[in-house]
Every structure is written in structure tokens, then in C-alpha cells.
Design a protein around this motif. Structure first.
Motif, PDB file in Angstrom:
ATOM      1  N   GLY A  10       0.827  -1.201   0.000  1.00  0.00           N
ATOM      2  CA  GLY A  10       0.000   0.000   0.000  1.00  0.00           C
ATOM      3  C   GLY A  10       0.863   1.252   0.000  1.00  0.00           C
ATOM      4  O   GLY A  10       2.082   1.190   0.177  1.00  0.00           O
ATOM      5  N   THR A  11       0.223   2.387  -0.203  1.00  0.00           N
ATOM      6  CA  THR A  11       0.917   3.673  -0.220  1.00  0.00           C
ATOM      7  C   THR A  11       0.287   4.609   0.792  1.00  0.00           C
ATOM      8  O   THR A  11      -0.950   4.771   0.823  1.00  0.00           O
ATOM      9  N   ILE A  26      -4.217   5.227   4.060  1.00  0.00           N
ATOM     10  CA  ILE A  26      -3.420   4.370   3.191  1.00  0.00           C
ATOM     11  C   ILE A  26      -4.254   3.899   2.011  1.00  0.00           C
ATOM     12  O   ILE A  26      -5.412   3.496   2.177  1.00  0.00           O
ATOM     13  N   GLU A  27      -3.656   3.960   0.835  1.00  0.00           N
ATOM     14  CA  GLU A  27      -4.294   3.438  -0.376  1.00  0.00           C
ATOM     15  C   GLU A  27      -3.759   2.042  -0.643  1.00  0.00           C
ATOM     16  O   GLU A  27      -2.543   1.838  -0.738  1.00  0.00           O
ATOM     17  N   GLY A  28      -4.675   1.076  -0.726  1.00  0.00           N
ATOM     18  CA  GLY A  28      -4.269  -0.291  -0.983  1.00  0.00           C
ATOM     19  C   GLY A  28      -4.813  -0.787  -2.303  1.00  0.00           C
ATOM     20  O   GLY A  28      -5.017  -0.019  -3.242  1.00  0.00           O
ATOM     21  N   GLY A  29      -5.083  -2.077  -2.345  1.00  0.00           N
ATOM     22  CA  GLY A  29      -5.638  -2.702  -3.541  1.00  0.00           C
ATOM     23  C   GLY A  29      -6.803  -3.590  -3.152  1.00  0.00           C
ATOM     24  O   GLY A  29      -7.584  -3.247  -2.270  1.00  0.00           O
ATOM     25  N   PRO A  30      -6.902  -4.771  -3.751  1.00  0.00           N
ATOM     26  CA  PRO A  30      -8.009  -5.681  -3.442  1.00  0.00           C
ATOM     27  C   PRO A  30      -8.102  -6.056  -1.966  1.00  0.00           C
ATOM     28  O   PRO A  30      -9.200  -6.187  -1.428  1.00  0.00           O
ATOM     29  N   ALA A  80       5.128   6.832   1.374  1.00  0.00           N
ATOM     30  CA  ALA A  80       5.828   5.639   1.861  1.00  0.00           C
ATOM     31  C   ALA A  80       5.066   4.393   1.435  1.00  0.00           C
ATOM     32  O   ALA A  80       3.833   4.374   1.398  1.00  0.00           O
ATOM     33  N   ARG A  81       5.805   3.343   1.128  1.00  0.00           N
ATOM     34  CA  ARG A  81       5.222   2.075   0.712  1.00  0.00           C
ATOM     35  C   ARG A  81       5.202   1.130   1.899  1.00  0.00           C
ATOM     36  O   ARG A  81       6.220   0.985   2.602  1.00  0.00           O
ATOM     37  N   ARG A 167       7.233  -8.450  -4.246  1.00  0.00           N
ATOM     38  CA  ARG A 167       5.904  -8.303  -3.652  1.00  0.00           C
ATOM     39  C   ARG A 167       5.894  -7.627  -2.283  1.00  0.00           C
ATOM     40  O   ARG A 167       4.827  -7.505  -1.681  1.00  0.00           O
ATOM     41  N   THR A 168       7.032  -7.202  -1.773  1.00  0.00           N
ATOM     42  CA  THR A 168       7.083  -6.530  -0.472  1.00  0.00           C
ATOM     43  C   THR A 168       7.946  -5.278  -0.575  1.00  0.00           C
ATOM     44  O   THR A 168       8.621  -5.044  -1.587  1.00  0.00           O
ATOM     45  N   SER A 169       7.931  -4.492   0.490  1.00  0.00           N
ATOM     46  CA  SER A 169       8.715  -3.254   0.511  1.00  0.00           C
ATOM     47  C   SER A 169      10.180  -3.490   0.844  1.00  0.00           C
ATOM     48  O   SER A 169      10.978  -2.543   0.824  1.00  0.00           O
ATOM     49  N   LEU A 170      10.574  -4.731   1.120  1.00  0.00           N
ATOM     50  CA  LEU A 170      11.955  -4.995   1.530  1.00  0.00           C
ATOM     51  C   LEU A 170      12.955  -4.750   0.413  1.00  0.00           C
ATOM     52  O   LEU A 170      14.152  -4.587   0.669  1.00  0.00           O
TER      53      LEU A 170
END
Length: 212
Positions: A10-11, A26-30, A80-81, A167-170
């Protein structure tokens, strides 16, 4: 309960202050779109409550307690992600490990060493958490379930496969980046059960001695 399998990134759209509460949108998805008001969601491994939901955007409130125990004070800035995961359904598959969403401490990234497609991430944990880190054990880093590859003092190494990097912020970790850590809760329970009796346990009252 969560499993450390991140559903989406998310952002952070907005961070505001309302008296002693920090309001984060926070803006996410599904995954975010499936939230209900009052529902739980793990944001970078910290269990938060969605107090407002509008389509794929949700709002959470952070208290001083949450800010003092997580990396959110510095990490939650606009743009920020963040890693997002909804709680595991009762009939869901257990793909990661037990993650409560209760952050144990904040670690610091030492380095992210890229290989060809994979990478190794080295993190320094608070000294008090080092005893819970064991080779081939589990640890959640910013909500991502990972296997400890090596431990040296309070620093530990985890391997990141391409899927995790994508798929992650790492993938954006840099030396000095602060990350939320949650150690294996089973290890903490075992330590508690095998340790000395709780000091606060009441003693059985004895008979008063009579004076001669």
C-alpha cells in the motif's frame, strides 16, 4: 492472527495529527477493498484497526504507545510504501508462521546484498530480542515471514527470493532503514514456562506464631 504472507503493498496518502492521535490514510488494492470498518489489518507487521474505509483506501489511528514501539514515527510519511496483510481466515491455509501483529522491537538494516535475482538482508535487532533468534527459526520483518539463515550476536541474516523482493517493501531496504520486528511467540511462551515462577505470585499464608 496473521501469517506474514504479504498480500499487497500500500501507499501512505496522508499523515495528520488529531490531539494525541496520529491519523494515517493508506491506499491499498483488493486486500484493502475487502476491509470492513472496525476490521484489522497488518501494516508493516503491526496490527491496526480500520476506522474508516472508502473503496481501497482506509484510515487508521496510531497512539503514542504504537509510535513508541514501532518504526512508524519515521516510516509513515506520505508516499511511503507499506506491506499489507489481512488476518488469516479460520479455514485458511497456514503458509507462513504465527504472526500476532504485536511488534516486539525496531531493528536497523545493516545491508541488503543483491545477488543475481535473490538477495541477503542483514538486520541488527535490539539486544533483548537476540535470544529469540535462532538459525532456521522464524522472524517477521516489517510483517514479512522470513527464515533466519544466520545469527551473529544481535544481528541476523535472512534470504530474500525474487518473489519477496517483488511483492514486499523490503526491496527498498537501505543501511539504517528501521524495520518492525516480531520474534516467534512460541519461543517467548517456552521461555516463560521454563523460567522461574512469577515474582508477583502470592504466597500461601502461614499461621501466626504465638508468643511465649
Amino acid at each position: 492472527m496473521f501469517t506474514g504472507i504479504v498480500e499487497e503493498i500500500g501507499t501512505v496518502m496522508e499523515v495528520a495529527h488529531d490531539a494525541d492521535v496520529v491519523v494515517v490514510r493508506i491506499e491499498g488494492g483488493p486486500a484493502a477493498a475487502g476491509l470492513a470498518v472496525g476490521g484489522s489489518i497488518a501494516v508493516n507487521g503491526c496490527c491496526l484497526t480500520a476506522v474508516e474505509v472508502k473503496r481501497s483506501r482506509f484510515t487508521c489511528h496510531l497512539t503514542a504507545e504504537t509510535l513508541s514501539r514501532t518504526s512508524f514515527g519515521a516510516a509513515l510519511q506520505p508516499a511511503a510504501r507499506v506491506n499489507l496483510e489481512r488476518p488469516m481466515a479460520a479455514d485458511g491455509r497456514f503458509d507462513g508462521h504465527i504472526v500476532q501483529g504485536h511488534v516486539d522491537g525496531v531493528g536497523k538494516v545493516v545491508r541488503l546484498a543483491r545477488r543475481e535475482r535473490a538477495a541477503e538482508l542483514v538486520v541488527t535487532a535490539p539486544a533483548r530480542l537476540a535470544r529469540y533468534l535462532v538459525e532456521k527459526g522464524s522472524v517477521a520483518v516489517d510483517g514479512v515471514s522470513l527464515t533466519v539463515a544466520a545469527v551473529r550476536g544481535s544481528a541476523f541474516t535472512v534470504a530474500l527470493i525474487p518473489y519477496t523482493l517483488e511483492r514486499t517493501s523490503l526491496h527498498a531496504a537501505r543501511p539504517g532503514t528501521r524495520v518492525n520486528l516480531e520474534v516467534d511467540v512460541v519461543a517467548k511462551y517456552v521461555e516463560r514456562l521454563l523460567g522461574p515462577p512469577h515474582q508477583g505470585r502470592s504466597k500461601r499464608p502461614g499461621r501466626a506464631r504465638k508468643r511465649p
